[in-house]
Design an enzyme around this catalytic site. Structure first.
Site, PDB file in Angstrom:
ATOM      1  N   SER A  74       3.848  -1.319   4.366  1.00  0.00           N
ATOM      2  CA  SER A  74       3.898  -2.637   5.003  1.00  0.00           C
ATOM      3  C   SER A  74       4.303  -3.695   3.989  1.00  0.00           C
ATOM      4  O   SER A  74       3.709  -3.788   2.924  1.00  0.00           O
ATOM      5  CB  SER A  74       2.531  -3.009   5.569  1.00  0.00           C
ATOM      6  OG  SER A  74       2.065  -1.993   6.406  1.00  0.00           O
ATOM      7  N   GLU A 126      -9.695  -1.648   5.043  1.00  0.00           N
ATOM      8  CA  GLU A 126      -8.573  -1.816   5.963  1.00  0.00           C
ATOM      9  C   GLU A 126      -9.055  -1.809   7.411  1.00  0.00           C
ATOM     10  O   GLU A 126      -8.682  -2.649   8.213  1.00  0.00           O
ATOM     11  CB  GLU A 126      -7.545  -0.701   5.751  1.00  0.00           C
ATOM     12  CG  GLU A 126      -6.349  -0.832   6.695  1.00  0.00           C
ATOM     13  CD  GLU A 126      -5.293   0.266   6.504  1.00  0.00           C
ATOM     14  OE1 GLU A 126      -5.612   1.290   5.882  1.00  0.00           O
ATOM     15  OE2 GLU A 126      -4.180   0.074   6.994  1.00  0.00           O
ATOM     16  N   GLN A 182       0.827  -1.206   0.000  1.00  0.00           N
ATOM     17  CA  GLN A 182       0.000   0.000   0.000  1.00  0.00           C
ATOM     18  C   GLN A 182       0.864   1.260   0.000  1.00  0.00           C
ATOM     19  O   GLN A 182       1.618   1.482   0.946  1.00  0.00           O
ATOM     20  CB  GLN A 182      -0.884  -0.027   1.256  1.00  0.00           C
ATOM     21  CG  GLN A 182      -1.811   1.146   1.422  1.00  0.00           C
ATOM     22  CD  GLN A 182      -2.602   1.036   2.718  1.00  0.00           C
ATOM     23  OE1 GLN A 182      -2.119   0.498   3.707  1.00  0.00           O
ATOM     24  NE2 GLN A 182      -3.817   1.547   2.731  1.00  0.00           N
ATOM     25  N   GLY A 183       0.769   2.068  -1.038  1.00  0.00           N
ATOM     26  CA  GLY A 183       1.523   3.318  -1.101  1.00  0.00           C
ATOM     27  C   GLY A 183       0.641   4.495  -0.730  1.00  0.00           C
ATOM     28  O   GLY A 183       0.115   5.184  -1.614  1.00  0.00           O
ATOM     29  N   TYR A 184       0.471   4.706   0.527  1.00  0.00           N
ATOM     30  CA  TYR A 184      -0.428   5.769   1.001  1.00  0.00           C
ATOM     31  C   TYR A 184       0.341   6.852   1.759  1.00  0.00           C
ATOM     32  O   TYR A 184       0.525   7.957   1.296  1.00  0.00           O
ATOM     33  CB  TYR A 184      -1.511   5.172   1.909  1.00  0.00           C
ATOM     34  CG  TYR A 184      -2.779   4.765   1.201  1.00  0.00           C
ATOM     35  CD1 TYR A 184      -2.749   4.102  -0.020  1.00  0.00           C
ATOM     36  CD2 TYR A 184      -4.029   5.029   1.755  1.00  0.00           C
ATOM     37  CE1 TYR A 184      -3.918   3.725  -0.671  1.00  0.00           C
ATOM     38  CE2 TYR A 184      -5.208   4.656   1.123  1.00  0.00           C
ATOM     39  CZ  TYR A 184      -5.145   4.012  -0.092  1.00  0.00           C
ATOM     40  OH  TYR A 184      -6.299   3.634  -0.714  1.00  0.00           O
ATOM     41  N   SER A 185       0.788   6.504   2.995  1.00  0.00           N
ATOM     42  CA  SER A 185       1.407   7.509   3.870  1.00  0.00           C
ATOM     43  C   SER A 185       2.687   8.065   3.283  1.00  0.00           C
ATOM     44  O   SER A 185       3.398   7.385   2.535  1.00  0.00           O
ATOM     45  CB  SER A 185       1.741   6.885   5.227  1.00  0.00           C
ATOM     46  OG  SER A 185       0.592   6.448   5.863  1.00  0.00           O
ATOM     47  N   SER A 197      -5.500   6.888  13.129  1.00  0.00           N
ATOM     48  CA  SER A 197      -5.131   6.916  14.547  1.00  0.00           C
ATOM     49  C   SER A 197      -6.381   7.061  15.418  1.00  0.00           C
ATOM     50  O   SER A 197      -7.462   7.395  14.924  1.00  0.00           O
ATOM     51  CB  SER A 197      -4.201   8.100  14.814  1.00  0.00           C
ATOM     52  OG  SER A 197      -4.924   9.306  14.637  1.00  0.00           O
TER      53      SER A 197
END
Lengths: 403, 356
Positions: free
Chosen positions: A171, A253, A136-139, A384
């Site tokens: 991850s 998710e 996953q290329g998010y943050s 979060s």
């Protein structure tokens, strides 16, 4: 008396159950009984042995690892009722589902919803067969909770995009074949300037560096993109639709992180039973340290309520045919309780519960220390606790936006 | 909210409708103003009995509907929301004692009267200021019961007491040898110490050694249902208030500090509801009752305590005034928290049940 329709359903379910049992008898090897699904884990590379490979191919070939996905893309094409039968029958003989990972949990359902026909035909079948690992290329370093602030940029070069930028907390990035990413295609609009793209991790210009965490493990990576070429056909949806698609994926998710079953598994043994091994007990078998005993009881009562809440969320979702509003609290409550438990475990074990390495410590003791440290991430990732609170206040309680 | 059957949904809606229209908190204010030690409106209780609410756990053969504790809990929760003063919970718990431990003759004699509302009944267990079923001194000799009971709920309206003695539970009718001393508690409901001096007593012979514990567990889950209604009401009222009140030219609900506090309380309330509903369901199924009832009441105590305090804090100064209802919930909350096991008592019990 059951109606005709009900009895027809019953008959076809019985027939399917028999089919699943026969499949297991033929294909599931005894030596894999009770072992886990390596592909679904994030913290290790796939080192499949031939027996595991054969089992994966047997399940994947029928699409039974993704039972409710459409048959034309390699899924099982089955009903939810049939999927439950597979789950039950597998569990009964200790068989795991060899098809998993982010492709199954997050990316697949999203692509089925937003992808075009050619993309679905290209990417879904390998997920169903467990052949491709997705990350996953998010943050990004400056886009965590404020994810829409992401800056990784894709320039339109006619037949392809040229991508430059950095993702983080990827991850399993070091083991992934492909990456689903949200990138910026327009700097003039924070949300509408985002697009959803599929990037080959082998492409020139992609560099992955594992990050060592406080727990000593490296399940996350930094991923750098330097002039990475991405073909135009790897854009999912339209340019500028990435935020909508990306958010949809996050719903998948969250459902997975808060899944009661997974958290329930983390809470194995009763803390009281563990404490009886490490701390003094009286003649009646009760812990002599009444303050500690009280803390344990308090935590276990709240944990029990959480399990009941997770169960209630499932029951209500089934009855209402949608996501229950209870599910909004599951992630926040479950992750906090799991952290509290880890802290209490240290108090129970004393220094023996703080070991970093060495034969003088038991495997469970060492694992729990790493788990305590790594568990701090649970209230940060997947939205979060603070973001969860914003969501509850705004969407469930109808409190106004604070911005 | 648990998934309800059609009958349960009708019952819940009926109770909600009645409580909202016929028994809002202003009715409790009237009861308080009347100053009678009985502290409930007898006409209102008669109406509740008429609607079948006292007979919910009582078998049809004895004049009830046999819907079980989960259904009784739905009604009690709705009544808790509006702080309806009535001996419904006390009588239902007393009925459960007779159901568990009574002979056929005792059931036939008392259950129809309880279901119809003709007789109000209540438990008289503890002899001091705390829940302590292991410290009972009351004794019975030759059918005469002697002892002192403390802080008995709904004692003034009751004409039948389920009394704990050293060797078991007894039925004692109000009359000779039974004298009440009113104890005014902060919730301004009916409470009294009772002196039993050789009062005629009839034993509940059935139910085995665990009878007292089983009855207390039923008291715990039903009280927890009342507390659930109260917690929900305080939460809803507070949320409404935050959406209206303006300070610094901003509605309070836009402040993130308050949003996150409400999100925390919402999560707590969700946990409480799960625990309470599971406690009621456990009584109906008969499986794991002691543990489920302990969890239900412990969570009810923890969460109602927090929500009743935050209800005052978030209302600010007006929450401190008698004119606003939120203080009534705070006062009733503490009385129910102390009933049938405080938080520390329940955590101790949970640890004991879990073997540590």
């Amino acid at each position: 008396m059951p109606t005709q329709v009900e009895s027809d359903v019953q008959t076809s379910e019985d027939a399917f159950r028999t089919e699943v049992r026969q499949f297991l008898a033929t294909n599931f090897p005894d030596e894999l009984k009770g072992t886990g699904n390596m592909m679904a884990g994030l913290d290790g590379p796939t080192d499949e042995n031939p027996v595991q490979k054969k089992w994966r191919e047997a399940v994947g070939g029928r699409g039974w690892g993704t039972p409710t996905w459409p048959k034309e893309y390699g899924g099982g094409g089955l009903t939810k009722g049939q999927a439950r039968i597979i789950e039950h029958e597998f569990a009964k003989v200790g068989a795991y589902n060899p098809i998993g990972g982010m492709g199954v949990m997050m990316f697949g359902p999203t692509l089925l919803e937003y992808g075009d026909e050619r993309q679905k035909l290209e990417h879904i079948p390998p997920i169903c067969r467990g052949e491709i690992r997705w990350c996953q290329g998010y943050s990004e370093p400056n886009a965590g909770s404020d994810l829409a602030n992401l800056q990784t940029f894709a320039v339109d070069k006619g037949d392809h995009y040229l991508i430059n930028g950095q993702k983080t907390w990827t991850s399993g990035g070091q083991w992934a074949d492909k990456c689903f990413a949200i990138v910026r295609t327009d700097r003039s609009d924070k949300h509408k300037g985002i697009s959803f793209m599929l990037i080959d991790m082998d492409a020139p210009g992609v560099e992955v560096r594992p990050i060592t965490m406080i727990s000593g493990t490296s399940p996350f990576c930094e991923t750098f993109f330097t002039d990475v070429k991405v073909p135009k056909e790897n854009l999912v949806g339209k340019e500028g639709q990435g935020w909508t698609i990306g958010k949809r994926l996050l719903q998948h998710e969250r459902t997975n992180i808060s899944g009661g079953g997974r958290l329930a598994g983390m809470m194995g043994q009763s803390l009281g039973d563990i404490a009886k091994k490490y701390c003094e007990t009286g003649g009646d078998g009760a812990l002599v340290n009444k303050v500690l005993r009280d803390k344990i009881a308090d935590l276990e009562i709240r944990w029990n309520s959480f399990l009941l809440t997770a169960r209630r969320a499932v029951e209500e979702s089934k009855a209402q045919g949608g996501v229950s509003e209870i599910s909004s609290v599951l992630k926040k409550v479950g992750t906090k309780l799991a952290q509290d438990r880890s802290e209490l475990l240290i108090e129970i074990r004393g220094f023996q519960g703080l070991g970093w390495e060495g034969d003088e410590f038991g495997d469970d003791e060492l694992e729990d220390v790493r788990g305590w440290l790594f568990g701090k991430a649970a209230t940060i990732y997947g939205g979060s606790t603070e973001v969860q609170n914003n969501i509850i206040a705004k969407r469930v309680l109808g409190m106004l936006d604070h911005q | 909210m648990a998934v309800l059957s059609e009958e349960q949904e009708m019952l819940r809606n009926m109770a909600r409708d009645w409580a909202t229209k016929e028994s809002p908190v202003s009715e409790f204010r009237k009861v308080r103003a009347a100053g009678q030690p009985q502290a409930y409106n007898a006409d209102a209780y008669a109406a509740m009995a008429e609607m079948g609410w006292v007979g919910i756990i009582i078998p049809e053969a004895h004049g009830g509907s046999d819907f079980g504790f989960s259904s009784a809990g739905l009604v009690v929760e709705e009544l808790g929301k509006t702080l309806t003063a009535s001996p419904l919970v006390a009588t239902t718990i007393a009925a459960s004692a007779i159901l568990l431990g009574g002979s056929d003759a005792q059931k036939a004699k008392w259950l129809p009267r309880l279901a119809s509302g003709e007789t109000v009944a209540t438990l008289a267990i503890d002899e001091g200021a705390h829940c302590d079923p292991s410290a009972i001194e009351t004794s019975v000799s030759g059918g005469k019961l002697t002892g002192k009971k403390a802080f008995v709920h709904e004692a003034h309206g009751a004409s039948l007491f389920v009394v704990a003695a050293k060797d078991g539970l007894y039925l004692v009718e109000k009359g000779d040898g039974v004298s009440l001393t009113t104890r005014k508690l902060t919730d301004q409901r009916s409470h009294a110490d009772i002196q039993f001096a050789g009062a005629a007593a009839e034993k509940l012979e059935g139910g085995g050694d665990s009878l007292l514990g089983d009855v207390l567990d039923r008291a715990r889950v039903l009280s927890a249902a009342e507390m659930l209604g109260m917690a929900q009401a305080v939460f809803d009222t507070t949320l409404d208030y935050l959406k209206q009140r303006v300070q610094f030219n901003q509605v309070l609900a836009t402040f993130q500090a308050l949003q996150h506090r409400m999100a925390d309380l919402f999560a707590d309330l969700t946990q409480m509801r799960s625990a309470v509903e599971a406690g009621l369901q456990a009584v109906d199924s008969g499986f794991g009752v002691a543990r489920a009832a302990t969890i239900a009441k412990a969570e009810a105590n923890r969460v109602l305590h927090a929500i009743s305090n935050q209800g005052i804090q978030l209302h600010g100064g007006i929450g401190m005034t008698d004119e606003f209802n939120v203080g009534f919930y705070l006062k009733r909350a503490r009385v129910l928290e102390a009933s049938w096991g405080s938080s520390s008592y329940l955590r101790d019990r949970f640890a004991r049940l879990s073997g540590y």
